[in-house]
Design a protein around this motif. Structure first.
Motif, mmCIF file in Angstrom:
data_model
loop_
_atom_site.group_PDB
_atom_site.id
_atom_site.type_symbol
_atom_site.label_atom_id
_atom_site.label_comp_id
_atom_site.label_asym_id
_atom_site.label_seq_id
_atom_site.Cartn_x
_atom_site.Cartn_y
_atom_site.Cartn_z
ATOM 1 N N ASN A 2 0.840 -1.201 0.000
ATOM 2 C CA ASN A 2 0.000 0.000 0.000
ATOM 3 C C ASN A 2 0.877 1.254 0.000
ATOM 4 N N ASP A 120 -2.423 5.003 -2.718
ATOM 5 C CA ASP A 120 -3.768 4.516 -2.376
ATOM 6 C C ASP A 120 -4.475 5.513 -1.461
ATOM 7 N N ASN A 145 -15.860 5.568 -1.104
ATOM 8 C CA ASN A 145 -14.516 5.002 -0.955
ATOM 9 C C ASN A 145 -13.499 6.146 -0.923
ATOM 10 N N LYS A 147 -10.460 8.704 -0.312
ATOM 11 C CA LYS A 147 -9.019 8.406 -0.298
ATOM 12 C C LYS A 147 -8.165 9.561 0.204
ATOM 13 N N TYR A 228 -7.284 2.285 8.170
ATOM 14 C CA TYR A 228 -7.621 2.371 6.742
ATOM 15 C C TYR A 228 -7.016 1.190 5.976
ATOM 16 N N PHE A 229 -5.717 0.962 6.202
ATOM 17 C CA PHE A 229 -5.062 -0.106 5.441
ATOM 18 C C PHE A 229 -5.391 -1.494 5.987
ATOM 19 N N ASP A 230 -5.847 -1.563 7.221
ATOM 20 C CA ASP A 230 -6.326 -2.855 7.748
ATOM 21 C C ASP A 230 -7.768 -3.114 7.300
ATOM 22 N N LYS A 231 -8.289 -2.236 6.502
ATOM 23 C CA LYS A 231 -9.654 -2.322 5.946
ATOM 24 C C LYS A 231 -10.729 -2.405 7.037
ATOM 25 N N LYS A 232 -10.527 -1.605 8.076
ATOM 26 C CA LYS A 232 -11.486 -1.590 9.194
ATOM 27 C C LYS A 232 -12.479 -0.426 9.061
ATOM 28 N N LYS A 234 -15.378 1.644 7.074
ATOM 29 C CA LYS A 234 -16.415 1.512 6.050
ATOM 30 C C LYS A 234 -17.279 2.773 6.061
#
Ligand code: GRF
Length: 253
Positions: A2, A120, A145, A147, A228-232, A234
C-alpha cells in the motif's frame, strides 16, 4: 505494498509519526512522497533524511502570476469552471474565479507529482490549503470510498478553520481534542474517522492546550491510517429528517 502520499505546510510532526509507523511496519503501507506548498516546511527535511521523495508546489508564485496577468493565466485542459464552482461549498476569498483558477492550476501540478506514485491514500498533515472539488474529483472520486484524510485540531463539527486549539481555548471549553476525517467538498466537514479528547484544566494556557492536542494527534493519525489499510473503515449512510449523511463505521473484529 500500500502506498501513502503526504502533504504538509510546516513542522510535519504528524507526517513524521506516520512515516515512523510505516517504517516500523505498524502500518501496512509505505510513504512514497511528501509534498508541500511551502519550500521552507521543516517536515521536508525529515522526509529527505529518510529517503522519501519530496516536492514543492509554489502556490504563492501561481497566485502572483495570476495577479500580474489573469488573461494569459494557463489552466489545465480539463478545467470546467461551472462544474467546480457548483460543487465548491465554501470559498475563503471574495473573488471566486481567481480562487478557483489559481487553486486548480496548483492542484493540477500537485496531481502530476502525486499520481506518478499511484498512492492509495493521500494524508493531509498540517497542509494549510483547502483542496477544491477539481482535485477531489480526480484523486478521490467515489464518496463511498474516500481516499483523502485530514487531521483537524478540534472536536469537529465544533471549531472548523485554521485555529482549532486557539478557538477551543478562547471559547472557554473544558474539553479539547483532535479529529481525523475524510475530505469532502466542504471545509472540515467530511466523515469523521477518529476523535480523541483531553481535559482543559483551570490553570491551562493556550500553549498547554496546543501541547496536549498535538501529542494526542501523534497517536490518533497513525492509528487512523492503520485502520484504513487494515480495511477496518467503512462508509455508511444515515438519514435524519430527510438529510442524508455519510459516516464512518469502524469494525472492531
Ligand atoms: C496540527 O495541529 C494539525 O491538526 C493542523 O496543523 C498542525 C500540523 O502540525 N492541521 P504538524 O505540521 O503535523 O507538526
Amino acid at each position: 505494498m500500500n502506498k501513502v502520499a503526504i502533504l504538509i505546510s510546516g513542522t510535519g510532526s504528524n507526517a513524521a509519526k506516520i512515516c515512523e509507523s510505516c517504517l516500523k511496519n505498524e502500518i501496512n503501507a509505505k510513504v512514497v512522497c511528501v509534498g508541500s506548498d511551502n519550500i521552507e516546511a521543516r517536515g521536508l527535511e525529515y522526509a529527505k533524511k529518510n529517503n522519501i521523495h519530496t516536492f514543492v508546489i509554489d502556490y504563492k508564485k501561481i497566485i502572483s502570476n495570476y495577479n500580474s496577468n489573469s488573461d494569459k493565466f494557463k489552466l489545465p485542459a480539463d478545467f470546467d469552471y461551472e462544474n467546480i464552482n457548483k460543487k465548491l461549498m465554501f470559498c475563503p476569498v471574495k473573488d471566486r474565479e481567481k480562487y478557483l483558477k489559481t487553486r486548480v492550476s496548483a492542484e493540477n501540478e500537485l496531481l502530476e507529482q502525486i499520481m506518478e506514485f499511484e498512492p492509495d491514500l493521500l494524508v493531509l498533515a498540517g497542509f494549510m490549503r483547502t483542496l477544491t472539488p477539481y482535485f477531489i474529483d480526480r484523486f478521490s472520486p467515489d464518496p463511498d470510498n474516500p481516499k483523502i484524510m485530514n487531521i483537524h485540531p478540534a472536536l469537529l463539527p465544533s471549531f472548523p478553520g485554521t485555529d482549532g486549539y486557539g478557538d477551543t481555548f478562547d471559547y472557554g471549553c473544558k474539553v479539547g481534542g483532535c479529529t481525523v476525517h475524510f475530505v469532502d467538498y466542504g471545509t472540515d466537514t467530511g466523515p469523521i474517522i477518529l476523535q480523541k479528547s483531553f481535559e482543559i484544566l483551570p490553570g491551562d494556557s493556550i500553549e498547554n492546550v496546543r501541547k496536549k492536542g498535538i501529542e494526542l494527534e501523534w497517536q490518533t493519525y497513525p492509528l487512523a491510517v492503520k485502520l484504513y489499510f487494515d480495511k477496518k473503515i467503512k462508509i455508511i449512510e444515515s438519514l435524519k429528517k430527510g438529510v442524508k449523511r455519510k459516516k464512518v463505521q469502524i469494525s472492531l473484529d
